[in-house]
Design a protein around this motif. Structure first.
Motif, PDB file in Angstrom:
ATOM      1  N   LEU A   1       0.832  -1.205   0.000  1.00 29.34           N
ATOM      2  CA  LEU A   1       0.000   0.000   0.000  1.00 29.34           C
ATOM      3  C   LEU A   1       0.869   1.258   0.000  1.00 29.34           C
ATOM      4  O   LEU A   1       0.584   2.221  -0.717  1.00 29.34           O
ATOM      5  CB  LEU A   1      -0.925  -0.001   1.215  1.00 29.34           C
ATOM      6  CG  LEU A   1      -1.865   1.202   1.354  1.00 29.34           C
ATOM      7  CD1 LEU A   1      -2.797   1.306   0.163  1.00 29.34           C
ATOM      8  CD2 LEU A   1      -2.668   1.106   2.654  1.00 29.34           C
ATOM      9  N   ALA A   2       1.941   1.245   0.797  1.00 28.02           N
ATOM     10  CA  ALA A   2       2.838   2.403   0.851  1.00 28.02           C
ATOM     11  C   ALA A   2       3.513   2.632  -0.498  1.00 28.02           C
ATOM     12  O   ALA A   2       3.631   3.783  -0.966  1.00 28.02           O
ATOM     13  CB  ALA A   2       3.891   2.198   1.938  1.00 28.02           C
ATOM     14  N   LEU A   3       3.948   1.565  -1.146  1.00 27.19           N
ATOM     15  CA  LEU A   3       4.582   1.694  -2.472  1.00 27.19           C
ATOM     16  C   LEU A   3       3.579   2.218  -3.496  1.00 27.19           C
ATOM     17  O   LEU A   3       3.933   3.049  -4.340  1.00 27.19           O
ATOM     18  CB  LEU A   3       5.132   0.334  -2.922  1.00 27.19           C
ATOM     19  CG  LEU A   3       6.330  -0.211  -2.135  1.00 27.19           C
ATOM     20  CD1 LEU A   3       6.613  -1.650  -2.531  1.00 27.19           C
ATOM     21  CD2 LEU A   3       7.566   0.655  -2.375  1.00 27.19           C
ATOM     22  N   ALA A   4       2.332   1.743  -3.409  1.00 22.96           N
ATOM     23  CA  ALA A   4       1.297   2.197  -4.343  1.00 22.96           C
ATOM     24  C   ALA A   4       0.978   3.677  -4.133  1.00 22.96           C
ATOM     25  O   ALA A   4       0.923   4.462  -5.093  1.00 22.96           O
ATOM     26  CB  ALA A   4       0.042   1.347  -4.187  1.00 22.96           C
TER      27      ALA A   4
ATOM     28  N   PHE B   1       8.446  -0.086 -12.292  1.00 22.71           N
ATOM     29  CA  PHE B   1       8.504  -1.336 -11.523  1.00 22.71           C
ATOM     30  C   PHE B   1       9.936  -1.649 -11.088  1.00 22.71           C
ATOM     31  O   PHE B   1      10.173  -2.058  -9.950  1.00 22.71           O
ATOM     32  CB  PHE B   1       7.950  -2.488 -12.352  1.00 22.71           C
ATOM     33  CG  PHE B   1       8.049  -3.823 -11.669  1.00 22.71           C
ATOM     34  CD1 PHE B   1       7.188  -4.153 -10.628  1.00 22.71           C
ATOM     35  CD2 PHE B   1       9.018  -4.743 -12.060  1.00 22.71           C
ATOM     36  CE1 PHE B   1       7.282  -5.384  -9.983  1.00 22.71           C
ATOM     37  CE2 PHE B   1       9.107  -5.971 -11.422  1.00 22.71           C
ATOM     38  CZ  PHE B   1       8.243  -6.296 -10.389  1.00 22.71           C
ATOM     39  N   LYS B   2      10.895  -1.463 -11.985  1.00 19.08           N
ATOM     40  CA  LYS B   2      12.291  -1.743 -11.637  1.00 19.08           C
ATOM     41  C   LYS B   2      12.820  -0.759 -10.599  1.00 19.08           C
ATOM     42  O   LYS B   2      13.635  -1.118  -9.752  1.00 19.08           O
ATOM     43  CB  LYS B   2      13.156  -1.700 -12.901  1.00 19.08           C
ATOM     44  CG  LYS B   2      12.957  -2.897 -13.818  1.00 19.08           C
ATOM     45  CD  LYS B   2      13.944  -2.898 -14.964  1.00 19.08           C
ATOM     46  CE  LYS B   2      13.800  -4.165 -15.804  1.00 19.08           C
ATOM     47  NZ  LYS B   2      14.753  -4.180 -16.944  1.00 19.08           N
ATOM     48  N   ARG B   3      12.335   0.488 -10.653  1.00 22.66           N
ATOM     49  CA  ARG B   3      12.754   1.463  -9.639  1.00 22.66           C
ATOM     50  C   ARG B   3      12.202   1.092  -8.267  1.00 22.66           C
ATOM     51  O   ARG B   3      12.876   1.249  -7.250  1.00 22.66           O
ATOM     52  CB  ARG B   3      12.297   2.866 -10.045  1.00 22.66           C
ATOM     53  CG  ARG B   3      13.190   3.492 -11.121  1.00 22.66           C
ATOM     54  CD  ARG B   3      12.816   4.932 -11.389  1.00 22.66           C
ATOM     55  NE  ARG B   3      11.661   5.021 -12.273  1.00 22.66           N
ATOM     56  CZ  ARG B   3      10.630   5.833 -12.083  1.00 22.66           C
ATOM     57  NH1 ARG B   3      10.579   6.614 -11.016  1.00 22.66           N
ATOM     58  NH2 ARG B   3       9.644   5.867 -12.944  1.00 22.66           N
ATOM     59  N   ILE B   4      10.961   0.592  -8.251  1.00 21.54           N
ATOM     60  CA  ILE B   4      10.385   0.122  -6.981  1.00 21.54           C
ATOM     61  C   ILE B   4      11.184  -1.069  -6.460  1.00 21.54           C
ATOM     62  O   ILE B   4      11.508  -1.151  -5.267  1.00 21.54           O
ATOM     63  CB  ILE B   4       8.907  -0.272  -7.175  1.00 21.54           C
ATOM     64  CG1 ILE B   4       8.056   0.972  -7.445  1.00 21.54           C
ATOM     65  CG2 ILE B   4       8.375  -1.021  -5.948  1.00 21.54           C
ATOM     66  CD1 ILE B   4       6.622   0.668  -7.807  1.00 21.54           C
ATOM     67  N   LEU B   5      11.518  -1.980  -7.379  1.00 18.71           N
ATOM     68  CA  LEU B   5      12.195  -3.217  -7.002  1.00 18.71           C
ATOM     69  C   LEU B   5      13.624  -2.990  -6.520  1.00 18.71           C
ATOM     70  O   LEU B   5      14.079  -3.621  -5.560  1.00 18.71           O
ATOM     71  CB  LEU B   5      12.190  -4.174  -8.197  1.00 18.71           C
ATOM     72  CG  LEU B   5      12.493  -5.650  -7.916  1.00 18.71           C
ATOM     73  CD1 LEU B   5      11.442  -6.258  -6.993  1.00 18.71           C
ATOM     74  CD2 LEU B   5      12.568  -6.435  -9.220  1.00 18.71           C
TER      75      LEU B   5
ATOM     76  N   VAL C   1      15.930   6.695 -14.044  1.00 18.92           N
ATOM     77  CA  VAL C   1      15.111   7.106 -15.190  1.00 18.92           C
ATOM     78  C   VAL C   1      15.998   7.382 -16.399  1.00 18.92           C
ATOM     79  O   VAL C   1      15.684   6.998 -17.537  1.00 18.92           O
ATOM     80  CB  VAL C   1      14.276   8.353 -14.831  1.00 18.92           C
ATOM     81  CG1 VAL C   1      13.605   8.930 -16.082  1.00 18.92           C
ATOM     82  CG2 VAL C   1      13.218   7.996 -13.790  1.00 18.92           C
ATOM     83  N   ILE C   2      17.121   8.052 -16.169  1.00 19.62           N
ATOM     84  CA  ILE C   2      18.069   8.339 -17.262  1.00 19.62           C
ATOM     85  C   ILE C   2      18.594   7.041 -17.868  1.00 19.62           C
ATOM     86  O   ILE C   2      18.783   6.934 -19.093  1.00 19.62           O
ATOM     87  CB  ILE C   2      19.242   9.210 -16.746  1.00 19.62           C
ATOM     88  CG1 ILE C   2      18.715  10.600 -16.363  1.00 19.62           C
ATOM     89  CG2 ILE C   2      20.348   9.323 -17.798  1.00 19.62           C
ATOM     90  CD1 ILE C   2      19.737  11.466 -15.665  1.00 19.62           C
ATOM     91  N   ASP C   3      18.803   6.030 -17.006  1.00 19.72           N
ATOM     92  CA  ASP C   3      19.296   4.735 -17.495  1.00 19.72           C
ATOM     93  C   ASP C   3      18.208   3.885 -18.136  1.00 19.72           C
ATOM     94  O   ASP C   3      18.481   2.773 -18.614  1.00 19.72           O
ATOM     95  CB  ASP C   3      19.918   3.945 -16.338  1.00 19.72           C
ATOM     96  CG  ASP C   3      21.235   4.575 -15.880  1.00 19.72           C
ATOM     97  OD1 ASP C   3      21.840   5.318 -16.671  1.00 19.72           O
ATOM     98  OD2 ASP C   3      21.643   4.310 -14.729  1.00 19.72           O
ATOM     99  N   GLY C   4      16.969   4.401 -18.144  1.00 22.92           N
ATOM    100  CA  GLY C   4      15.874   3.692 -18.804  1.00 22.92           C
ATOM    101  C   GLY C   4      15.121   2.707 -17.938  1.00 22.92           C
ATOM    102  O   GLY C   4      14.380   1.860 -18.445  1.00 22.92           O
TER     103      GLY C   4
END
Length: 302
Positions: free
Chosen positions: A93-96, A203-207, A196-199
């Motif tokens: 919930l916090a991540l969402a 989802f990957k940023r959350i992970l 973000v610059i690295d693309g």
């Protein structure tokens, strides 16, 4: 004298500290004096000091009683179930919420998920009983729509732990996620900007950024919650308990209440011994899990 100078210079801070300090002394430390009645044959007319010592008599009586195995099993099952089921949902919930861009929608979700936490336990138990009513409850009405027979949830011992745990998650998930939101706000934004610059996708940023960033908080809360592994939430268990589900709903907290207060022959020493045993087990679990976290090179309390 240096302390007196500091006290004079910052007396306002010490005044603010005084109230919680007195609260801890009066309600947390002073009651420990009464724990000695677990080792005595306490008689109210004689007082704590006048009552005779009996050693571990009450502990041995509890360990040898036929209720001991059932009480310990029910307490551990209920609390381990609550601990394991309750960990992921506040995090998710916090991540969402953290990734919601619309401020109005974000605040609405927070308010809706926080609100159930402020409902009293009595009202919450009433809501659960009404929702699960076998005749008029919305859950059984929905089951009837899909062709299923009504289920008397509160009359079947096998359903009690799930009803208790999932109603608790619904009530507290929003409030529990606050600390994770605070931890997420402390993550350096430059990490996300670089990702973000690295693309990297969201989802990957959350992970790879958000979850590792809050993991120390998750471990600390897990350690603290493990210390309460024997605390079942006495009021809610008692309110949802009935003679039909007693086989799985009778836990140490409710048993202590019945033996120490609700019984005609109130046995304060015996109930205190049971409660002291529960506290010792909780402390032992706290130390063990903390040591495991330290050996695993994770965050720990000390």
């Amino acid at each position: 004298m240096p302390f007196l100078k500091k006290l004079h210079r910052s007396w306002q801070l010490y005044v603010l500290l005084a109230l919680p300090f007195l609260y801890i002394i009066v309600f947390k430390y002073y009651p420990m004096y009464g724990a000695q009645i677990a080792f005595k044959n306490f008689i109210a007319s004689k007082g704590i000091t006048g009552s005779s010592w009996v050693g571990f008599k009450h502990f041995i009586r509890f360990f040898n009683s036929y209720e001991f195995g059932t009480l310990l099993k029910n307490t551990l099952v209920l609390n381990f179930y609550s601990l394991l089921a309750g960990i992921p949902f506040p995090i998710l919930l916090a991540l969402a919420i953290n990734n919601i861009q619309n401020k109005w929608f974000k605040k609405s979700v927070q308010m809706i998920t926080y609100a159930p936490h402020f409902i009293s336990v009595v009202v919450m138990a009433g809501i659960v009983l009404v929702l699960l009513d076998p005749e008029k409850g919305i859950v059984n009405l929905l089951l009837g729509v899909f062709g299923f027979e009504p289920i008397h949830f509160m009359a079947k011992p096998s359903y009690f732990s799930s009803v208790f745990v999932w109603s608790g998650i619904w009530q507290n998930v929003g409030f529990s996620c606050i600390i994770y939101l605070a931890a997420l706000s402390g993550i350096d934004p430059s990490q996300h900007e670089a990702a973000v610059i690295d693309g990297a996708s969201k989802f990957k940023r959350i992970l790879h950024i958000d979850i590792p960033g809050i993991m120390p908080v998750v471990i600390i809360l897990l350690i603290l919650n493990t210390g309460h592994i024997m605390d079942s939430g006495f009021e809610k268990v008692l309110l949802l308990q009935n003679q039909l589900n007693l086989r799985s709903s009778e836990v140490i907290d409710t048993y202590v209440y019945k033996v120490g207060l609700a019984s005609q022959a109130m046995n304060y020493s015996y109930s205190t011994a049971i409660n002291l045993f529960k506290s010792v087990v909780g402390l032992a679990m706290l130390i063990i899990v903390n040591q495991i976290a330290k050996r695993a090179k994770q965050e720990s309390l000390w």
